[in-house]
Design an enzyme around this catalytic site. Structure first.
Site, PDB file in Angstrom:
ATOM      1  N   LYS A 111       0.744  -1.203   0.056  1.00 53.95           N
ATOM      2  CA  LYS A 111      -0.005  -0.012   0.002  1.00 53.95           C
ATOM      3  C   LYS A 111       0.926   1.330   0.037  1.00 53.95           C
ATOM      4  O   LYS A 111       0.448   2.246  -0.677  1.00 53.95           O
ATOM      5  CB  LYS A 111      -0.992  -0.017   1.232  1.00 53.95           C
ATOM      6  CG  LYS A 111      -1.942  -1.153   1.022  1.00 53.95           C
ATOM      7  CD  LYS A 111      -3.163  -0.432   0.272  1.00 53.95           C
ATOM      8  CE  LYS A 111      -4.325  -1.423  -0.024  1.00 53.95           C
ATOM      9  NZ  LYS A 111      -4.817  -1.376  -1.259  1.00 53.95           N
ATOM     10  N   LYS A 194      -2.058 -12.050  -9.664  1.00 57.59           N
ATOM     11  CA  LYS A 194      -3.568 -12.404  -9.618  1.00 57.59           C
ATOM     12  C   LYS A 194      -4.630 -11.449 -10.292  1.00 57.59           C
ATOM     13  O   LYS A 194      -4.159 -10.225 -10.419  1.00 57.59           O
ATOM     14  CB  LYS A 194      -3.870 -12.661  -7.993  1.00 57.59           C
ATOM     15  CG  LYS A 194      -3.728 -11.272  -7.262  1.00 57.59           C
ATOM     16  CD  LYS A 194      -4.047 -11.336  -5.981  1.00 57.59           C
ATOM     17  CE  LYS A 194      -4.068  -9.870  -5.219  1.00 57.59           C
ATOM     18  NZ  LYS A 194      -4.937  -9.657  -4.301  1.00 57.59           N
ATOM     19  N   LYS A 197      -8.884  -5.669  -8.406  1.00 60.68           N
ATOM     20  CA  LYS A 197      -9.397  -4.476  -8.760  1.00 60.68           C
ATOM     21  C   LYS A 197      -8.348  -3.486  -9.054  1.00 60.68           C
ATOM     22  O   LYS A 197      -8.369  -2.773  -9.932  1.00 60.68           O
ATOM     23  CB  LYS A 197     -10.266  -3.833  -7.776  1.00 60.68           C
ATOM     24  CG  LYS A 197     -11.467  -4.605  -7.527  1.00 60.68           C
ATOM     25  CD  LYS A 197     -12.272  -3.948  -6.357  1.00 60.68           C
ATOM     26  CE  LYS A 197     -11.957  -4.161  -5.103  1.00 60.68           C
ATOM     27  NZ  LYS A 197     -12.438  -5.592  -4.639  1.00 60.68           N
TER      28      LYS A 197
HETATM   29  P1  ADP Z   1      -8.809  -7.038  -4.637  1.00 61.82           P
HETATM   30  O1  ADP Z   1      -7.562  -7.778  -4.492  1.00 61.82           O
HETATM   31  O2  ADP Z   1      -9.618  -7.161  -6.001  1.00 61.82           O
HETATM   32  O3  ADP Z   1      -8.673  -5.587  -3.910  1.00 61.82           O
HETATM   33  P2  ADP Z   1      -9.940  -7.803  -2.058  1.00 61.82           P
HETATM   34  O4  ADP Z   1      -8.526  -7.503  -1.561  1.00 61.82           O
HETATM   35  O5  ADP Z   1     -11.019  -6.942  -1.753  1.00 61.82           O
HETATM   36  O6  ADP Z   1      -9.951  -7.973  -3.625  1.00 61.82           O
HETATM   37  O7  ADP Z   1     -10.344  -9.419  -1.757  1.00 61.82           O
HETATM   38  C1  ADP Z   1     -11.474  -9.984  -1.118  1.00 61.82           C
HETATM   39  C2  ADP Z   1     -11.414 -11.319  -1.151  1.00 61.82           C
HETATM   40  O8  ADP Z   1     -11.149 -11.786  -2.526  1.00 61.82           O
HETATM   41  C3  ADP Z   1     -10.133 -11.742   0.021  1.00 61.82           C
HETATM   42  O9  ADP Z   1     -10.722 -12.982   0.493  1.00 61.82           O
HETATM   43  C4  ADP Z   1      -9.303 -12.264  -1.199  1.00 61.82           C
HETATM   44  O10 ADP Z   1      -8.510 -13.162  -0.854  1.00 61.82           O
HETATM   45  C5  ADP Z   1     -10.020 -12.785  -2.341  1.00 61.82           C
HETATM   46  N1  ADP Z   1      -9.400 -12.583  -3.677  1.00 61.82           N
HETATM   47  C6  ADP Z   1      -9.106 -11.366  -4.385  1.00 61.82           C
HETATM   48  N2  ADP Z   1      -8.415 -11.611  -5.267  1.00 61.82           N
HETATM   49  C7  ADP Z   1      -8.326 -12.826  -5.335  1.00 61.82           C
HETATM   50  C8  ADP Z   1      -7.574 -13.741  -6.474  1.00 61.82           C
HETATM   51  N3  ADP Z   1      -7.204 -13.251  -7.691  1.00 61.82           N
HETATM   52  N4  ADP Z   1      -7.672 -15.135  -6.317  1.00 61.82           N
HETATM   53  C9  ADP Z   1      -8.308 -15.574  -5.313  1.00 61.82           C
HETATM   54  N5  ADP Z   1      -8.840 -14.820  -4.298  1.00 61.82           N
HETATM   55  C10 ADP Z   1      -8.785 -13.528  -4.364  1.00 61.82           C
END
Ligand code: ADP
Ligand code: TRP
Length: 331
Positions: A111, A194, A197
């Protein structure tokens, strides 16, 4: 019965990574455990959303939780900021969280790199708030994707430290959990890492994306000029697309394209077309339900109100007991 807690930050629409990494497990778990699923809107403040965006993002996640199959009669679904007891537990846990360990967290370092002009204290103490989210219901199981493992470890540290400090066994240890014993990582479409967003619009496929958008995104996904040796190892962008196919397509479709790759006969155009169609099919029921539920304000209000009541029942019991353990007494 064991307690499950999980949440997703309300920073926008959910993508396939959120669904296959987390929400799909929520839907399975609600039949077997005492489940609390929440929308992490306190957490979203670390990026300073405007008041207008804050509410619409919360609504979006609530709608998508319900569309994905979380059932408010089985699980407790709530908005984090409707449960102020979480903020109180966060305050107590902050007293026993140390600067050094917070600064070393991978997500904090990421971050700082991503938003160098907004390194607020909320970012630093993010893992403490997450621990409060989990410990407030004394949960032992936390369905999250692989990227959250370190946060779970910190939650155990903070709970154990509280127990040691006050000579109690009050908080149980929470662990990351899904049914396959292996945490999922859903890759993105940009050839590296991965799906997320924050990795740019074209990298993620959203649950609410219309078929035409999904086709466009998948056809533009990063690939290469194709294999030139039989059975060669797949480079990351290609492996990622195969990993996505493994998630959304039937096994024989995956095997078919895998053997075409291994014999250097694959045509990426056909491969991507198939991948896009299978994504569209796998998401179709959710996409339809998103539209229906989003227009039903009365239902959404009821779900959020009912969820807040149930979540506060559990949270206020914990806070009462924690206050007693710490030694607060009223005159
Ligand atoms: P982002 O990474 O898009 O900001 P978040 O951090 O809000 O998403 O993640 C919300 C949930 O989704 C968490 O439990 C996270 O581990 C899961 N998650 C997010 N991206 C992935 C991914 N590419 N593969 C597996 N799980 C994911
Ligand atoms: N940190 C999680 C993420 O970025 C979201 C989250 C906040 C969470 N509090 C939680 C997940 C409690 C599980 C349990 O995805």
């Amino acid at each position: 019965m064991e307690t499950v807690v999980s949440g997703i930050r309300s920073t926008g629409k959910l993508h396939l990574g959120n669904f296959y990494g987390a929400v799909k497990n929520f839907v399975q778990m609600q039949n077997e455990y005492n489940c609390y699923f929440f929308i992490a809107d306190y957490h979203s403040l670390t990026t300073h959303p405007t008041p207008a965006d804050l509410h619409s993002n919360v609504k979006q996640v609530l709608v998508e939780y319900l569309a994905a199959g979380i059932d408010p009669d089985k699980a407790t679904i709530y908005v984090q900021s409707d449960v102020p007891e979480i903020a109180e537990l966060y305050l107590y846990l902050n007293m026993n969280a140390y600067m050094g360990e917070l600064e070393r967290s991978t997500s904090f370092k990421d971050k700082v790199r991503a938003q160098p002009d907004n390194v607020n204290a909320g970012l630093l103490t993010y893992p403490v708030l997450m621990a409060a989210d989990i410990l407030i219901h004394k949960a032992t199981k936390v369905p999250v994707g692989k990227d959250q493992e370190q946060h779970l470890e910190m939650s155990r540290t903070f709970g154990n430290r509280f127990n040691r400090l006050y000579k109690t066994e009050y908080f149980p240890e929470p662990f990351a959990f899904n049914f396959t014993e292996k945490l999922v990582k859903v890759p993105g479409l940009d050839g590296k890492g991965k799906m997320g967003k924050s990795e740019g619009e074209a990298n993620a496929v959203y649950l609410s994306d219309e078929p035409e958008i999904i086709r466009k995104k998948v056809m533009r996904a990063v690939s290469d000029e194709g294999p030139n040796e039989e059975n060669q190892q797949k480079p990351e962008p290609i492996q990622n697309l195969f990993d996505l196919m493994k998630i959304v397509s039937p096994t024989d479709t995956y095997d078919h394209f895998d053997s075409l790759y291994n014999t250097c006969a694959i045509r990426y155009g056909d491969f991507k077309k198939q991948l896009a169609e299978d994504m569209i099919v796998s998401m179709a029921p959710i996409r339809e339900r998103i539209k229906e539920i989003a227009s039903d304000e009365t239902y959404l209000r009821e779900v959020a109100r009912f969820g807040a009541i149930k979540a506060r029942e559990s949270a206020s019991k914990t806070i009462r007991e924690v206050r007693q353990i710490i030694g607060f007494k009223s005159f």
